[in-house]
Design a protein around this motif. Structure first.
Motif, PDB file in Angstrom:
ATOM      1  N   ILE A  16       0.835  -1.204   0.000  1.00  0.00           N
ATOM      2  CA  ILE A  16       0.000   0.000   0.000  1.00  0.00           C
ATOM      3  C   ILE A  16       0.871   1.256   0.000  1.00  0.00           C
ATOM      4  N   LYS A  17       1.990   1.224   0.699  1.00  0.00           N
ATOM      5  CA  LYS A  17       2.923   2.363   0.675  1.00  0.00           C
ATOM      6  C   LYS A  17       3.357   2.648  -0.756  1.00  0.00           C
ATOM      7  N   TYR A  18       3.763   1.611  -1.497  1.00  0.00           N
ATOM      8  CA  TYR A  18       4.209   1.803  -2.878  1.00  0.00           C
ATOM      9  C   TYR A  18       3.055   2.119  -3.820  1.00  0.00           C
ATOM     10  N   PRO A  51       7.122  -5.917  -3.108  1.00  0.00           N
ATOM     11  CA  PRO A  51       5.960  -5.041  -2.986  1.00  0.00           C
ATOM     12  C   PRO A  51       5.829  -4.067  -4.147  1.00  0.00           C
ATOM     13  N   VAL A  52       6.929  -3.711  -4.775  1.00  0.00           N
ATOM     14  CA  VAL A  52       6.907  -2.774  -5.888  1.00  0.00           C
ATOM     15  C   VAL A  52       6.141  -3.364  -7.072  1.00  0.00           C
ATOM     16  N   ILE A  53       6.434  -4.614  -7.394  1.00  0.00           N
ATOM     17  CA  ILE A  53       5.768  -5.263  -8.530  1.00  0.00           C
ATOM     18  C   ILE A  53       4.272  -5.428  -8.266  1.00  0.00           C
ATOM     19  N   ILE A  54       3.925  -5.860  -7.053  1.00  0.00           N
ATOM     20  CA  ILE A  54       2.516  -6.057  -6.716  1.00  0.00           C
ATOM     21  C   ILE A  54       1.780  -4.722  -6.706  1.00  0.00           C
ATOM     22  N   ALA A  55       2.398  -3.680  -6.147  1.00  0.00           N
ATOM     23  CA  ALA A  55       1.779  -2.351  -6.133  1.00  0.00           C
ATOM     24  C   ALA A  55       1.564  -1.837  -7.556  1.00  0.00           C
ATOM     25  N   ASP A  56       2.527  -2.078  -8.434  1.00  0.00           N
ATOM     26  CA  ASP A  56       2.375  -1.646  -9.824  1.00  0.00           C
ATOM     27  C   ASP A  56       1.214  -2.366 -10.506  1.00  0.00           C
ATOM     28  N   PRO A 131      -6.208  14.700  -2.900  1.00  0.00           N
ATOM     29  CA  PRO A 131      -4.861  14.346  -2.438  1.00  0.00           C
ATOM     30  C   PRO A 131      -4.628  14.608  -0.947  1.00  0.00           C
ATOM     31  N   GLU A 132      -5.383  15.520  -0.382  1.00  0.00           N
ATOM     32  CA  GLU A 132      -5.221  15.827   1.047  1.00  0.00           C
ATOM     33  C   GLU A 132      -5.624  14.658   1.949  1.00  0.00           C
ATOM     34  N   LEU A 133      -6.326  13.679   1.392  1.00  0.00           N
ATOM     35  CA  LEU A 133      -6.765  12.512   2.167  1.00  0.00           C
ATOM     36  C   LEU A 133      -5.788  11.329   2.073  1.00  0.00           C
ATOM     37  N   LYS A 134      -4.640  11.535   1.436  1.00  0.00           N
ATOM     38  CA  LYS A 134      -3.700  10.441   1.171  1.00  0.00           C
ATOM     39  C   LYS A 134      -3.337   9.662   2.435  1.00  0.00           C
ATOM     40  N   ASN A 135      -2.918  10.338   3.494  1.00  0.00           N
ATOM     41  CA  ASN A 135      -2.498   9.620   4.703  1.00  0.00           C
ATOM     42  C   ASN A 135      -3.648   8.852   5.340  1.00  0.00           C
ATOM     43  N   GLN A 136      -4.843   9.430   5.325  1.00  0.00           N
ATOM     44  CA  GLN A 136      -6.003   8.726   5.864  1.00  0.00           C
ATOM     45  C   GLN A 136      -6.325   7.490   5.039  1.00  0.00           C
ATOM     46  N   VAL A 137      -6.251   7.616   3.722  1.00  0.00           N
ATOM     47  CA  VAL A 137      -6.559   6.484   2.854  1.00  0.00           C
ATOM     48  C   VAL A 137      -5.550   5.361   3.070  1.00  0.00           C
TER      49      VAL A 137
END
Length: 164
Positions: A16-18, A51-56, A131-137
Motif C-alpha cells: 500500500i505504501k508503494y 511489494p513494488v511489482i505487486i503495487a504496480d 490528495p489531502e486525504l492520502k495519509n487517511q486512505v
C-alpha cells in the motif's frame, strides 16, 4: 516457506505504501528496478516477495477501473466521513459498494481478490480526487486489507502467490 499472517500484514503495509507513492517516486523506483536494485524485507522474509511489482499491478488494475459512477458517490461519502473521522467504516462501505458493480462481479475471481482490487481502485480514486486525504486512505486501506483479507492471503502463501 509460506509467510505467517504477521508477515502478510507487513507485506500489505509495504504494498500500500508503494501503491500510493507520488508519480515522480514511481518513475524513480522503476528506473532503480531496471538498474537491478533489490528491495529489502524483514529477516527471514520470502525472497520472491516484491511489494513494488505487486503495487504496480494493483495500480494498473485500479486506474483501469475507476471510471465507474459508483466511485463518485463513494468518494463523496468518504469525504464526509473523513471530516467526521469515521473513515474506516466509509472506506469499507465504499469498497463493498464497488464489489457489487458489474466490473467486480466475475465468477472466476475469489471474493477476497475482488476486495483487494476494489480497495486499490477506490483508494487510488480518492487520492487522485482529494490528495489531502492520502495519509487517511493509506491508514484505512491497510487496516481494511489486513482485517478482511490477511488470513486468506496467508492461506494462499502470501502476496507473491496471488494473481492480481
Amino acid at each position: 516457506m509460506a509467510p505467517t499472517e504477521i508477515e502478510v500484514e507487513w507485506q500489505t503495509c509495504e504494498i500500500i505504501k508503494y501503491l500510493f507513492e507520488d508519480e515522480e517516486d514511481v518513475t524513480y523506483r522503476t528506473l532503480s528496478l531496471d538498474a537491478g536494485l533489490e528491495t529489502d524485507g524483514p529477516a527471514g522474509s520470502n525472497d520472491n516477495f516484491d511489494p513494488v511489482i505487486i503495487a504496480d499491478k494493483l495500480r494498473t488494475v485500479a486506474d483501469a477501473l475507476n471510471e465507474d459512477l459508483k466511485f463518485k458517490a463513494a468518494l463523496e461519502s468518504f469525504k464526509k466521513a473523513a471530516q467526521k473521522e469515521v473513515t474506516e467504516q466509509a472506506f469499507s462501505q465504499g469498497v463493498e459498494a464497488l464489489c457489487q458493480t458489474q466490473v467486480f462481479q466475475t465468477a472466476e475471481v475469489a471474493p477476497e481478490l475482488q476486495l483487494i482490487r476494489a480497495s486499490a481502485a477506490f483508494g487510488r480514486y480518492v487520492i487522485k480526487s482529494s490528495p489531502e486525504l492520502k495519509n487517511q486512505v493509506i491508514g484505512v486501506m491497510t487496516a481494511f486489507v489486513n482485517n478482511r483479507v490477511s488470513p486468506w492471503l496467508t492461506k494462499q502463501g502470501g502476496w507473491d502467490k496471488v494473481k492480481i
